[in-house]
Design a protein around this motif. Structure first.
Motif, PDB file in Angstrom:
ATOM      1  N   SER A  46      -6.745   1.506   0.806  1.00 35.77           N
ATOM      2  CA  SER A  46      -5.752   2.220  -0.023  1.00 35.77           C
ATOM      3  C   SER A  46      -6.201   2.267  -1.470  1.00 35.77           C
ATOM      4  O   SER A  46      -6.070   3.290  -2.149  1.00 35.77           O
ATOM      5  CB  SER A  46      -4.412   1.474   0.003  1.00 35.77           C
ATOM      6  N   LEU A  92      -7.652 -10.868  -0.988  1.00 38.29           N
ATOM      7  CA  LEU A  92      -7.302 -11.182   0.405  1.00 38.29           C
ATOM      8  C   LEU A  92      -8.056 -12.414   0.902  1.00 38.29           C
ATOM      9  O   LEU A  92      -7.506 -13.218   1.654  1.00 38.29           O
ATOM     10  CB  LEU A  92      -7.588  -9.976   1.311  1.00 38.29           C
ATOM     11  N   LYS A 100       2.214 -10.256   4.734  1.00 34.16           N
ATOM     12  CA  LYS A 100       1.590  -8.960   4.427  1.00 34.16           C
ATOM     13  C   LYS A 100       0.102  -9.151   4.109  1.00 34.16           C
ATOM     14  O   LYS A 100      -0.757  -8.439   4.629  1.00 34.16           O
ATOM     15  CB  LYS A 100       2.303  -8.327   3.218  1.00 34.16           C
ATOM     16  N   ASP A 101      -0.202 -10.145   3.261  1.00 39.18           N
ATOM     17  CA  ASP A 101      -1.595 -10.346   2.845  1.00 39.18           C
ATOM     18  C   ASP A 101      -2.487 -10.766   4.019  1.00 39.18           C
ATOM     19  O   ASP A 101      -3.641 -10.352   4.120  1.00 39.18           O
ATOM     20  CB  ASP A 101      -1.677 -11.392   1.726  1.00 39.18           C
ATOM     21  N   LEU A 105      -3.258  -7.705   5.941  1.00 36.23           N
ATOM     22  CA  LEU A 105      -4.303  -6.925   5.263  1.00 36.23           C
ATOM     23  C   LEU A 105      -5.675  -7.570   5.471  1.00 36.23           C
ATOM     24  O   LEU A 105      -6.682  -6.881   5.663  1.00 36.23           O
ATOM     25  CB  LEU A 105      -4.000  -6.825   3.765  1.00 36.23           C
ATOM     26  N   ALA A 119      -4.084  -2.817   0.615  1.00 37.52           N
ATOM     27  CA  ALA A 119      -5.301  -2.719   1.443  1.00 37.52           C
ATOM     28  C   ALA A 119      -6.454  -2.195   0.600  1.00 37.52           C
ATOM     29  O   ALA A 119      -6.278  -1.251  -0.175  1.00 37.52           O
ATOM     30  CB  ALA A 119      -5.037  -1.777   2.611  1.00 37.52           C
ATOM     31  N   SER A 145       0.824  -1.222   0.000  1.00 36.04           N
ATOM     32  CA  SER A 145       0.000   0.000   0.000  1.00 36.04           C
ATOM     33  C   SER A 145       0.851   1.262   0.000  1.00 36.04           C
ATOM     34  O   SER A 145       0.579   2.210  -0.745  1.00 36.04           O
ATOM     35  CB  SER A 145      -0.896   0.043   1.244  1.00 36.04           C
ATOM     36  N   GLN A 196      -9.383  -6.090  -4.355  1.00 36.85           N
ATOM     37  CA  GLN A 196      -8.437  -6.331  -3.250  1.00 36.85           C
ATOM     38  C   GLN A 196      -9.083  -7.184  -2.157  1.00 36.85           C
ATOM     39  O   GLN A 196      -8.435  -8.074  -1.597  1.00 36.85           O
ATOM     40  CB  GLN A 196      -7.963  -4.996  -2.652  1.00 36.85           C
ATOM     41  N   GLU A 210      -6.842  -6.676   8.928  1.00 35.68           N
ATOM     42  CA  GLU A 210      -7.335  -5.283   8.948  1.00 35.68           C
ATOM     43  C   GLU A 210      -8.718  -5.195   8.303  1.00 35.68           C
ATOM     44  O   GLU A 210      -9.608  -4.501   8.801  1.00 35.68           O
ATOM     45  CB  GLU A 210      -6.419  -4.377   8.115  1.00 35.68           C
ATOM     46  N   ALA A 211      -8.869  -5.907   7.179  1.00 40.58           N
ATOM     47  CA  ALA A 211     -10.160  -5.882   6.476  1.00 40.58           C
ATOM     48  C   ALA A 211     -11.253  -6.494   7.352  1.00 40.58           C
ATOM     49  O   ALA A 211     -12.403  -6.049   7.333  1.00 40.58           O
ATOM     50  CB  ALA A 211     -10.048  -6.629   5.138  1.00 40.58           C
TER      51      ALA A 211
END
Ligand code: NAD
Length: 298
Positions: free
Chosen positions: A101, A172, A246-247, A250, A98, A68, A168, A253-254
């Motif tokens: 983003s 994810l 990283k994924d 994300l 993200a 991002s 995105q 977070e999602a």
């Protein structure tokens, strides 16, 4: 002939840009790495001195960057690339970032009257090289029709998931399931091996039984089971542990953003984080099995 600017010529972007050239597009590309630029030049890709120069006459702008923060810093702000892209150009970000983003960058594009899609990919470096990627797209359906000939030169499956950011979110979901399945597959094989089973026979059985998956059949995490899997070459190549980490971050977070429970995704994220801390961040993500068994000792 359509002129395409391509920003980010790494493991994925390099072969994707080369496939656009093969399909007859005129490509001007940029990367911060001189080595990546050199490899692209050798593959016939036109090389620009900066991202701004690359987009100067572009009708389509494609980016394939790590995360991002790279995408936001490329496009946004007073000096961002969005202010330099010619009117009428189509912007496609293929990085995995993200959803928030992706929506932010899409809003900046809309504010300038530019059309934009988020189009993260699945299929790995082999899919990028063979032009067989799956594109997972968010944005306007009509804009996707405009992008289709360009995406088809780099991939074979295209899914429209919804509005900006939806590509995105879907990417994810796929990678969260993949991260969990890989760790579960490694754990199951480790249990069998600890009981004296042969990992190849166990994997062959699983591949035609109810736990069958890509992790068993294509990217088996146990060394020596599949000749072409990263596990059989010291976990080199493939999809990096830290990109999976990283994924999964994300995805977490999602999940928080909408109040979803993702207990297995969170557990998997911790396993990949431990694997990274153990010094395996640059290895293929199937090396997560090292957190569950001493694979070198068997
Ligand atoms: P990579 O690290 O190999 O390549 C990224 C490239 O971007 C590098 O060459 C870097 O120099 C360049 N870069 C960074 N900031 C830049 C900037 N401001 N301007 C120009 N260039 C810049 O990463 P990759 O493996 O190609 O992955 C790219 C994206 O694709 C990531 O979001 C990743 O999660 C996703 N992805 C990767 C795979 C895979 O198997 N590698 C599969 C599916 C999706």
């Amino acid at each position: 002939m359509q002129r395409i600017a391509f920003i980010g010529l790494g493991n994925m972007g390099g072969p994707m840009a080369a496939n656009l050239v093969k399909a007859g597009f005129q490509v001007q590309a940029f990367d911060l790495s001189a080595a990546a630029l050199e490899t692209a030049r050798a593959a016939g890709v036109g090389v620009a001195a900066s991202a701004i120069e690359a987009v100067r006459e572009a009708q389509v702008v494609i980016s394939m960057l790590p995360a991002s923060r790279h995408v936001e810093s490329l496009y946004l702000g007073d000096a961002g690339l969005m202010t330099q892209i010619p009117a009428g150009a189509l912007v496609i970000d293929c990085s995995t970032i993200a959803p928030a983003s992706a929506r932010k960058v899409a809003q900046a594009a809309a504010a300038r009257g530019l059309e934009m899609l988020d189009a993260p990919v699945s299929g790995g470096t082999a899919g990028a090289a063979a032009a067989t990627l799956t594109f997972i797209v968010g944005g306007d359906a009509q804009v996707l029709e405009r992008a289709r000939p360009v995406l088809s030169a780099m991939g074979k499956n295209i899914f429209h998931m919804g509005d900006a950011g939806a590509g995105q979110v879907a990417k994810l979901c796929n990678n969260m399931a993949l991260g969990v399945i890989m760790a579960a597959t490694g754990e199951a094989i480790a249990l069998g091996v600890a009981h004296g089973l042969d990992p190849s026979t166990l994997s062959q059985m699983m591949a035609v039984s109810t736990s069958r998956s890509w992790a068993t059949e294509v990217c088996n995490p146990w060394p020596g089971v599949l000749e072409n899997a990263p596990a059989s070459r010291g976990y080199t190549g493939g999809f990096g542990n830290d990109l999976m980490l990283k994924d999964l971050g994300l995805a977490a977070e999602a999940a928080v953003a909408v109040g979803s429970a993702v207990p297995l995704g969170e557990l998997a994220r911790n396993l990949y984080s431990m694997n990274s801390k153990a010094g395996n961040g640059g290895l293929d993500f199937s090396s997560v099995v090292k957190m569950l068994a001493d694979v070198e000792a068997v």
